[in-house]
Design an enzyme around this catalytic site. Structure first.
Site, short mmCIF file in Angstrom:
data_model
loop_
_atom_site.label_atom_id
_atom_site.label_comp_id
_atom_site.label_asym_id
_atom_site.label_seq_id
_atom_site.Cartn_x
_atom_site.Cartn_y
_atom_site.Cartn_z
N MET A 17 -8.76 66.34 -114.75
CA MET A 17 -9.60 66.89 -113.70
C MET A 17 -11.01 67.13 -114.22
O MET A 17 -11.99 66.80 -113.55
CB MET A 17 -9.01 68.19 -113.15
CG MET A 17 -7.69 68.03 -112.45
SD MET A 17 -7.73 66.80 -111.14
CE MET A 17 -8.71 67.62 -109.91
N ASP A 36 -14.85 70.94 -124.21
CA ASP A 36 -13.42 71.19 -124.46
C ASP A 36 -13.29 71.80 -125.83
O ASP A 36 -14.26 71.85 -126.60
CB ASP A 36 -12.59 69.89 -124.30
CG ASP A 36 -11.18 70.22 -123.79
OD1 ASP A 36 -10.59 71.18 -124.32
OD2 ASP A 36 -10.69 69.55 -122.86
N VAL A 94 -9.67 74.10 -116.99
CA VAL A 94 -8.80 74.12 -118.17
C VAL A 94 -7.35 74.20 -117.69
O VAL A 94 -7.11 74.38 -116.49
CB VAL A 94 -9.18 75.30 -119.13
CG1 VAL A 94 -10.65 75.22 -119.51
CG2 VAL A 94 -8.85 76.65 -118.54
N GLU A 96 -3.64 74.96 -116.31
CA GLU A 96 -3.25 75.92 -115.27
C GLU A 96 -2.40 77.06 -115.80
O GLU A 96 -1.27 77.26 -115.34
CB GLU A 96 -2.47 75.18 -114.18
CG GLU A 96 -3.31 74.28 -113.31
CD GLU A 96 -3.99 75.01 -112.18
OE1 GLU A 96 -4.90 75.82 -112.45
OE2 GLU A 96 -3.61 74.77 -111.03
N LYS A 101 -6.87 80.54 -118.95
CA LYS A 101 -8.07 80.67 -118.11
C LYS A 101 -8.76 82.00 -118.38
O LYS A 101 -9.99 82.07 -118.50
CB LYS A 101 -7.71 80.54 -116.62
CG LYS A 101 -7.26 79.11 -116.26
CD LYS A 101 -7.51 78.79 -114.81
CE LYS A 101 -6.88 77.46 -114.39
NZ LYS A 101 -7.79 76.41 -114.00
N SER A 123 -5.06 74.76 -108.74
CA SER A 123 -4.32 74.41 -107.52
C SER A 123 -3.31 75.49 -107.20
O SER A 123 -2.69 75.47 -106.16
CB SER A 123 -3.63 73.06 -107.69
OG SER A 123 -2.78 73.11 -108.80
N HIS A 144 -11.33 73.58 -105.59
CA HIS A 144 -10.15 72.78 -105.92
C HIS A 144 -10.38 71.31 -105.57
O HIS A 144 -10.39 70.93 -104.40
CB HIS A 144 -8.94 73.34 -105.17
CG HIS A 144 -7.67 72.61 -105.45
ND1 HIS A 144 -6.63 72.55 -104.55
CD2 HIS A 144 -7.26 71.90 -106.52
CE1 HIS A 144 -5.65 71.84 -105.06
NE2 HIS A 144 -6.01 71.42 -106.25
N GLU A 156 -11.27 71.86 -101.74
CA GLU A 156 -10.99 73.15 -101.09
C GLU A 156 -11.88 74.21 -101.75
O GLU A 156 -11.87 74.34 -102.97
CB GLU A 156 -9.51 73.54 -101.28
CG GLU A 156 -8.54 72.67 -100.50
CD GLU A 156 -7.06 73.02 -100.76
OE1 GLU A 156 -6.24 72.77 -99.86
OE2 GLU A 156 -6.73 73.49 -101.85
N ASN A 195 -1.45 72.24 -100.74
CA ASN A 195 -0.16 72.47 -101.41
C ASN A 195 0.75 73.39 -100.62
O ASN A 195 1.98 73.31 -100.71
CB ASN A 195 -0.38 73.04 -102.82
CG ASN A 195 -0.83 71.94 -103.76
OD1 ASN A 195 -0.62 70.76 -103.50
ND2 ASN A 195 -1.48 72.31 -104.85
#
Ligand SMILES: C/C=C/C(=O)SCCNC(=O)CCNC(=O)[C@H](O)C(C)(C)COP(=O)(O)OP(=O)(O)OC[C@H]1O[C@@H](n2cnc3c(N)ncnc32)[C@H](O)[C@@H]1OP(=O)(O)O
Length: 656
Positions: A17, A36, A94, A96, A101, A123, A144, A156, A195
């Site tokens: 992503m 990263d 980063v 989920e 996070k 998500s 999102h 989103e 989702n």
């Protein structure tokens, strides 16, 4: 902060992503700091961006120079201070995991400028919980993206409990500037919109199989070929990853209660590490088996009703709790999951009262909380649907748009860009109604037909939904007639009809274009009748009408070879009247339609009728021509035309 104040965007995480978002931001002209935790991770992400930009350039979606410039704008970094120190907008992507996070935000907060907005690409996690780790919960929201960000249109934009309206608006503007479509999620509800619809739908499918009510084949046949979803429900689960759906469900179960208890079948798949495509096996076997081999003829009304009922219940919870209105839910699920029609429209069309009864009966039978109908569902069932029906406005199109760009032109836009403007039975119904409306409208003297988006005028009949219903020869015959008749309305319309063709014009799309009077195409357009490659024949008039434009020899060539032709070749064949630069298509097609709309309406009508009358019988055509010629002598338009000619002016025809 205004959109113009954003120059540097930091993207945290260079995984799937992260690098995709970085690429999208760089393509939109922003300086991007992609960060990263390890040099090899950022380098890998950077190489992925380079590869993807190269592919876009190869497919003419970018020039080489634009691709190079976008790559130049991406700086791969490991140091957090360097990454966010001068960033105006920070998108975190980063892994989920709440802990990861939270750690990242701790570090970001140390170095980020005060004005910087934080957006999390998650998500499943709570935006509000994440915002709390920072000192700027008002400058924090969810953003999102869908995978892969370069191709997926939807973003989103999710409000946390304390997100400021200004932050949300800015994030929406930024998403739009990336060329994406933002959809607002007003509350931080688990699963947000897409989702929240998809995962319980997959869970319901798994429950039905777990409880022995149906089979995987029946469910997927129904979802793909009856409900017209882009994939079978289990096929989708395998694509997404069964562990991913399972974790989202676990989270929903924890926050929202027992209605979201994961089905035993899904649990079993996760325990056996049959996670889907990525492990070679899930509900289907991708290594030793045929993958998702879904039968077209095992559709089941029972399955459809249960799945639609589950979907209606989720919609009710989303709308009833002010998470999102019906329009946003439909837009998000169409763009994010490729549904042909939005879920709200689907359940409204099926009938909320029936679906409410389905839930009530299933709840009584099984006692399972997932069937407990939301209060808001009962309320809307009483009103006849989630959408308010506006009684004054009798026309409500979903698959097309009707516009009036001025100067006597009625513009029909085929509006299913997420499905290449493919033509479904519903689209045919709407097209037919639109032509009737325009024909009745005295303010319309020419019709323009185009397709939404740059990819396709239309890629033809929606093969997927046809495979579902096409198993029934009688239904297929009716569909063929419906297409022939609908396109025939354009051919027989009294006013001139122009098609502005940009992108693919294939199969039924080409049969539609065959029925207009003049065709303008962009250079990049491609034409063809690929039906024989599918074991079909052109069934919407292609075997009969194309020959009148290109001659029988060329028509047979186009249909029998099923080849694709570029716009220039089609111009040489006489199918396309004019080829224009890609950027000029829209303006030129409208200009031509506007010119034709300024012509003498009665003479135009008689001309079109004379052509049709003489198509199979020249004598009949000549007879019609003579009689029309006679009638025109008595019209005001004739006087207007002659007077303008003599006076060197422009005639203003009134159709009298
Ligand atoms: C009586 C009338 C009969 C007919 O009209 S029969 C249908 C005749 N038409 C065709 O056979 C065209 C089929 N489509 C194609 O050959 C290709 O596509 C294109 C050349 C148009 C585009 O190719 P690319 O750019 O590689 O895109 P992509 O990934 O193939 O397609 C994007 C999404 O669009 C869906 N799609 C395209 N055409 C149709 C169609 N005609 N019916 C249903 N879906 C279609 C795909 O499946 C896919 O969807 P996802 O993104 O979900 O994988």
């Amino acid at each position: 902060m205004e959109l113009e104040d954003i120059n540097t965007i930091a993207v945290l995480g260079a995984g799937n992503m992260g690098h995709g978002i970085a690429e999208v931001a760089a393509m939109a002209g922003y300086d991007v700091h992609m960060r990263d935790i390890k040099e090899e991770f950022v380098q890998d992400g950077y190489e992925q961006i380079e590869w993807s930009l190269g592919k876009l350039a190869e497919n003419d979606q970018l020039t080489e120079e634009e691709a190079d410039a976008a790559l130049e704008r991406v700086t791969p970094l490991v140091d957090m201070e360097e990454a966010v120190g001068d960033a105006d907008f920070i998108i975190e992507a980063v892994p989920e995991k709440m802990e990861i996070k939270k750690d990242v935000y701790g570090e970001v907060e140390e170095h980020a400028p005060d004005h910087a907005v934080f957006a999390t690409n998650t998500s499943s996690l709570s935006i509000t919980d994440l915002a709390e780790v920072t000192d700027r919960s008002e400058q924090f929201c969810g953003m999102h993206f869908f995978n892969p960000p370069v191709r997926m249109q939807l973003v989103e934009v999710i409000s946390g409990a304390e997100s400021a309206e200004e932050t949300l608006e800015l994030t929406e503007e930024l998403a739009a500037d990336f060329g994406k479509t933002p959809v607002r999620v007003h509350k931080d509800a688990p699963g947000f919109i897409v989702n929240r619809i998809l995962v319980p739908l997959m869970n319901e499918a798994s429950w039905l199989v777990s409880e022995g009510e149906t089979t995987i084949a029946e469910v997927d046949s129904t979802t793909k070929y009856d409900m017209g979803l882009p994939m079978g429900s289990f096929e989708l689960g395998d694509q997404v990853g069964n562990d991913v759906s399972y974790h989202v469900l676990e989270y929903m179960h924890e926050v929202l209660g027992d209605a979201y208890e994961p089905a035993p079948l899904l649990e079993e798949k996760v325990e056996n590490e049959e996670l889907g495509k990525k492990t070679g096996k899930g509900f289907y076997d991708y290594e030793d088996g045929d993958g998702a081999d879904i039968p077209t003829d095992e559709t089941s009304e029972f399955v459809k009703e249960r799945l639609l009922a589950a979907m209606a219940n989720e919609v009710a919870k989303l709308v009833g709790n002010d998470v999102a209105p019906p329009e946003s839910i439909d837009e998000a699920v169409q763009l994010g999951a490729g549904f042909p029609d939005g879920p709200v429209k689907q359940v409204d069309d099926y009938g909320l009262e029936t679906l409410l009864e389905t839930l009530e009966e299933a709840y009584e039978e099984t006692g399972h909380e997932r069937y407990a109908p939301a209060d808001y569902l009962a309320e809307r069932a009483d009103e006849g649907g989630f959408y308010e029906t506006d009684e004054d406005d009798g026309v409500d199109f979903d698959s097309i748009r009707l516009e009036y760009p001025g100067e006597y032109v009625g513009h029909i836009v085929l509006d299913r860009p997420h499905r290449m403007n493919t033509i479904s039975g519903d689209l045919l119904d709407e097209l037919s109604e639109a032509v009737d409306l325009l024909e009745e409208d005295e303010e319309v003297r020419a019709i323009l037909v185009t397709g939404e988006g740059e990819k396709a005028f239309s890629a033809g009949a929606d093969v997927q939904s046809m495979a579902g219903s096409g198993a029934d020869p009688i239904e297929a015959q009716e569909l063929s007639r419906k297409g022939q008749e609908t396109f025939g309305k354009l051919e027989a319309a009294d006013v001139p009809v122009v098609a502005g063709i940009d992108g693919y014009c294939l199969g039924g799309g080409m049969e539609l274009a065959t029925c207009v009077d003049m065709r303008v195409a962009s250079e990049r357009s491609e034409f063809g009748q690929p039906e024989l490659d599918l074991g079909l024949i052109p069934g919407w008039g292609g075997t009969q009408r194309l020959k009148h434009i290109v001659g029988e020899g060329r028509a047979k060539e186009i249909i029998l070879t099923a080849e694709r032709y570029d716009a220039e070749a089609m111009e040489a064949y006489g199918f396309v009247n004019e080829v224009v630069d890609n950027d000029e298509l829209e303006d030129r097609a409208l200009e031509l339609a506007t010119d034709l709309a300024g012509g003498p309406p009665i003479a135009q009508k008689f001309t079109k009728r004379a052509f049709l009358a003489g198509r199979d019988d020249t004598d009949a055509g000549l007879e019609y021509e003579a009689s029309a010629f006679g009638h025109l002598m008595a019209t005001d338009d004739l006087m207007e035309g002659i007077t303008a000619f003599m006076g060197d002016g422009e005639p203003e025809f009134e159709g009298k």
